[in-house]
Design an enzyme around this catalytic site. Structure first.
Site, PDB file in Angstrom:
ATOM      1  N   ASP A  10     -10.035  -4.025  -0.333  1.00  0.00           N
ATOM      2  CA  ASP A  10     -10.231  -2.578  -0.316  1.00  0.00           C
ATOM      3  C   ASP A  10     -11.226  -2.243  -1.423  1.00  0.00           C
ATOM      4  O   ASP A  10     -11.073  -2.701  -2.563  1.00  0.00           O
ATOM      5  CB  ASP A  10      -8.905  -1.858  -0.557  1.00  0.00           C
ATOM      6  CG  ASP A  10      -9.014  -0.356  -0.359  1.00  0.00           C
ATOM      7  OD1 ASP A  10      -9.556   0.053   0.673  1.00  0.00           O
ATOM      8  OD2 ASP A  10      -8.557   0.394  -1.240  1.00  0.00           O
TER       9      ASP A  10
ATOM     10  N   GLU B  41       1.830  -2.180 -21.197  1.00  0.00           N
ATOM     11  CA  GLU B  41       2.168  -2.052 -19.775  1.00  0.00           C
ATOM     12  C   GLU B  41       3.573  -2.608 -19.518  1.00  0.00           C
ATOM     13  O   GLU B  41       3.801  -3.421 -18.625  1.00  0.00           O
ATOM     14  CB  GLU B  41       1.129  -2.758 -18.893  1.00  0.00           C
ATOM     15  CG  GLU B  41      -0.280  -2.221 -19.029  1.00  0.00           C
ATOM     16  CD  GLU B  41      -0.441  -0.788 -18.519  1.00  0.00           C
ATOM     17  OE1 GLU B  41       0.527  -0.228 -17.973  1.00  0.00           O
ATOM     18  OE2 GLU B  41      -1.542  -0.226 -18.696  1.00  0.00           O
TER      19      GLU B  41
ATOM     20  N   ASP C  95      -3.300  -1.186   1.511  1.00  0.00           N
ATOM     21  CA  ASP C  95      -4.294  -1.152   2.590  1.00  0.00           C
ATOM     22  C   ASP C  95      -4.920  -2.526   2.779  1.00  0.00           C
ATOM     23  O   ASP C  95      -5.105  -2.995   3.907  1.00  0.00           O
ATOM     24  CB  ASP C  95      -5.380  -0.121   2.288  1.00  0.00           C
ATOM     25  CG  ASP C  95      -4.894   1.314   2.441  1.00  0.00           C
ATOM     26  OD1 ASP C  95      -3.806   1.519   3.007  1.00  0.00           O
ATOM     27  OD2 ASP C  95      -5.604   2.239   1.991  1.00  0.00           O
TER      28      ASP C  95
END
Length: 412
Positions: free
Chosen positions: A262, A137, A395
């Site tokens: 979320d 990553e 969000d």
């Protein structure tokens, strides 16, 4: 053909196809950007297990930006690679310290995070040399200077027959990342820069392939990156008022704690940023994050509790009232977001007036906020709504700040 544990294996049957150049390259840098399910991490793990056993003087250092993400990614992939080769009994994997040892020779695989740079630069091996490094990553490493520090740590003379090499594997979310210019735009004989995608993964079943077919139809922008491995084109960021910067709890002692949640499960992660709000100085500090798929509500509670946040107040997505009620019954102090007409844009506008300081450990928050853009219509014109992507923590950030947003005259 190879002989492992007195059994003969045909290497392509184990590794699969599509990575011949990767497997044979011996230059300084192997850089592989690819889509999900492109085998890049699994193939890298197989390469290292195979070649560590082949070269008895070699050792490996595995890096991710944050140490805590290693156990469930590279560490697990390397254990899987041992099992696929049928050599589990020849390797010892330990959690404390997080490392692996090839028992016949004592060679090591070390795991380190950039959140503790002294441990990265001070590794001394007992046998042979530290010649290989895997940065998984690698997109998370947003500073080229941090990579240069890692590059310089692979130094010293190699025994005959060995070579120094750094392998970087990543999803190419943003075309402005320093790796594009350094490795892909400037060809170098000492660098192998590859793009791979799910089409070279012969072990995907019909259900796996259907995920990409739906993505191709419903979200072409994401398919270009997560499906085909192309560079993400980022234009029109929703938030430009942020920076990555380390800070301590002493720095936020007088701030208010704010937590959002979320919900996700199979394909989307459950996401929760742990934040501190300095309303007087209009600063938001993002301290920590939960970002995992496959979490039941009980597991969400257990994860947040194990991270030390089980007693904090959360505001969650009110579209899942059943999940909120279950988390309440488990002991989490959570309520549903009020939402309402124009709540997304009103919330975004309020947050845009803050200075957002993101701790380097919050790698998923950094990925989302640097890719969260305004949507476009089919003619390329910007719309007054954000994309439905890179938005789980975005969000949740809005949910966590809802009381402050409403309390400061935003009408829902």
């Amino acid at each position: 053909m190879i002989n492992l544990n007195k059994k003969y294996y045909h290497l392509p049957d184990i590794v699969g196809k599509g990575y011949k150049k990767f497997w044979n390259f011996k230059g300084r840098y192997r850089v592989v950007k690819g889509s999900r399910a492109s085998k890049k991490s699994k193939t890298t793990a197989l390469w290292y297990i195979y070649n560590l056993m082949k070269y008895p003087e070699s050792n490996l250092l595995v890096i991710r930006k944050t140490f805590r993400t290693l156990k469930d990614s590279c560490y697990a992939d390397l254990k899987w690679a041992c099992h696929r080769f049928g050599v589990d009994h020849l390797w010892q994997f330990t959690l404390s310290p997080l490392e692996a040892t090839y028992l016949p020779t004592g060679q090591k695989i070390y795991f380190r995070g950039l959140d503790d740079p002294l441990k990265v630069t001070s590794i001394a091996v007992d046998k042979g040399c530290l010649c290989w490094m895997w940065i998984e990553e690698a997109y998370e490493i947003m500073s080229e200077a941090d990579f240069d520090m890692l590059d310089e740590s692979i130094r010293g003379e190699c025994p005959d027959g060995l070579w120094k090499q750094i392998t970087l594997t990543f999803n190419p979310w943003n075309e402005h990342h320093w790796m594009k210019k350094r490795f892909f735009d400037n060809p170098d004989p000492d660098t192998l820069a590859l793009t791979t995608n799910y089409l070279c993964n012969e072990w995907l079943d019909k259900a796996d392939l259907q995920v990409f077919e739906r993505m191709k139809k419903n979200n072409p922008r994401r398919y270009a990156v997560a499906g085909l491995g192309g560079w993400g084109i980022v234009d029109g960021l929703v938030y430009e008022n942020w920076k990555e910067q380390a800070f301590t709890l002493d720095d936020v002692r007088n701030c208010k704690t704010r937590c959002g949640l979320d919900f996700g499960y199979t394909n989307d992660p459950s996401a929760s940023p742990i934040m501190f709000l300095d309303l007087e100085n209009k600063k938001l500090y993002v301290w920590d994050e939960l970002y995992k798929t496959g979490l039941s509500n009980k597991k969400i509670y257990e994860e947040l509790s194990s991270m030390g946040y089980g007693k904090e107040k959360f505001t969650g997505d009110s579209a899942e009232p059943k999940s909120i009620d279950e988390l309440k019954s488990l002991g989490l102090r959570i309520k549903g977001a009020k939402k309402g007409k124009d709540s997304i844009n009103n919330g975004i506008q309020w947050i845009q007036d803050l200075e957002i300081i993101v701790h380097p450990r919050c790698v998923n928050f950094l990925t989302e906020i640097s890719n969260y853009t305004w949507d476009k219509d089919k003619f390329g014109n910007k719309l007054n709504r954000p994309i439905d992507d890179f938005n789980h923590l975005m969000d949740a950030m809005r949910y966590g700040l809802e009381d402050d947003i409403i309390g400061n005259a935003w009408l829902y």
